[in-house]
Design a protein around this motif. Sequence first.
Motif, short mmCIF file in Angstrom:
data_model
loop_
_atom_site.label_atom_id
_atom_site.label_comp_id
_atom_site.label_asym_id
_atom_site.label_seq_id
_atom_site.Cartn_x
_atom_site.Cartn_y
_atom_site.Cartn_z
N LEU A 240 0.82 -1.21 0.00
CA LEU A 240 0.00 0.00 0.00
C LEU A 240 0.86 1.26 0.00
N ALA A 241 1.93 1.25 0.76
CA ALA A 241 2.83 2.41 0.79
C ALA A 241 3.42 2.66 -0.60
N SER A 242 3.80 1.59 -1.29
CA SER A 242 4.32 1.73 -2.65
C SER A 242 3.27 2.27 -3.60
N ALA A 243 2.01 1.79 -3.45
CA ALA A 243 0.92 2.26 -4.31
C ALA A 243 0.65 3.74 -4.08
N PHE A 244 0.68 4.18 -2.81
CA PHE A 244 0.46 5.59 -2.51
C PHE A 244 1.58 6.44 -3.11
N ALA A 245 2.82 5.97 -3.00
CA ALA A 245 3.95 6.72 -3.53
C ALA A 245 3.86 6.85 -5.05
N GLU A 246 3.46 5.76 -5.71
CA GLU A 246 3.34 5.79 -7.17
C GLU A 246 2.24 6.75 -7.62
N ARG A 247 1.16 6.81 -6.86
CA ARG A 247 0.02 7.62 -7.26
C ARG A 247 0.23 9.09 -6.94
N LEU A 248 0.84 9.39 -5.82
CA LEU A 248 0.99 10.77 -5.38
C LEU A 248 2.33 11.38 -5.79
N GLY A 249 3.28 10.52 -6.19
CA GLY A 249 4.60 11.01 -6.51
C GLY A 249 4.66 12.04 -7.61
N PRO A 250 3.99 11.85 -8.77
CA PRO A 250 4.08 12.81 -9.88
C PRO A 250 3.54 14.19 -9.55
N ARG A 251 2.72 14.31 -8.48
CA ARG A 251 2.13 15.60 -8.15
C ARG A 251 3.05 16.48 -7.35
N ARG A 252 4.14 15.93 -6.86
CA ARG A 252 5.05 16.71 -6.02
C ARG A 252 5.86 17.68 -6.86
#
Length: 252
Positions: A240-252
């Motif tokens: 789940l942590a990896s999925a959150f990072a993949e989904r939210l990462g490009p918005r940073r």
Amino acid sequence: MAAPQRSLQRRVWALLYTGGKDFTWGHFAVVAVIIASLVLLAVQTEPGLDPDMRRRILLLDAVIPVLFGAEFLLRVWAAGADRTFSGPGGRLAYFRQWVVVFDLLAFLPELIVLLLFPEVWATARWVRLFRLFRLLKLFAMFPAFREIGQAVRDAGRRLAATAAMAGVMLFSSAVLLYVVEADAQPDAFGSVPRALWWAVATLTTVGYGDVYPITTLGRIAAGFVAILGVGLVALPAGILASAFAERLGPRR
């Protein structure tokens, strides 16, 4: 007359639609009613509650599913303002959404019992259980919660594989302890279904301590199972942590 009606549909849809990014005062009102209904549910379970207060709470309880029903009908009518949900086919597509199914479960069973069986509605505890679907309705209104749901869907296959692995480990652990502990503790480990309770408590690292092995071989096996349990809990958390990072990462 069609144009004003269309305009009213758009305004109601913008006010009540739960899939957008804006949080309207209509959403705020729905959230307030959801929280109030859950608070009333908790308060009315107190055995020492004043009878007059209980009657007032039950009266409010009877109004809340009616309010949710009216809000649902308004939203279904206003969905015609969205091209995706316009017409009979669009309405059918609207009803196929999981959020809409949860919306119905959040009020319809309680409303049916209230209208058809009012004499048992006040004491039917199982009907109150459907109010938990209002929490899912609450989650659907906040974009942050929708991001969490999307992240879970993104990681669905990996989580399913983890769940399958957990099932194999649970059953294997129960069989192992049944083999080594059945003679020493027939009440706790005399069958695989009985041993499953210990396996669940151990692999989830809860460890209630009500059932535990007493033989040397059983304790060795239990220690091995307990170590596996740490990894079993950590694995889905990492996914789940990896999925959150993949989904939210490009918005940073």
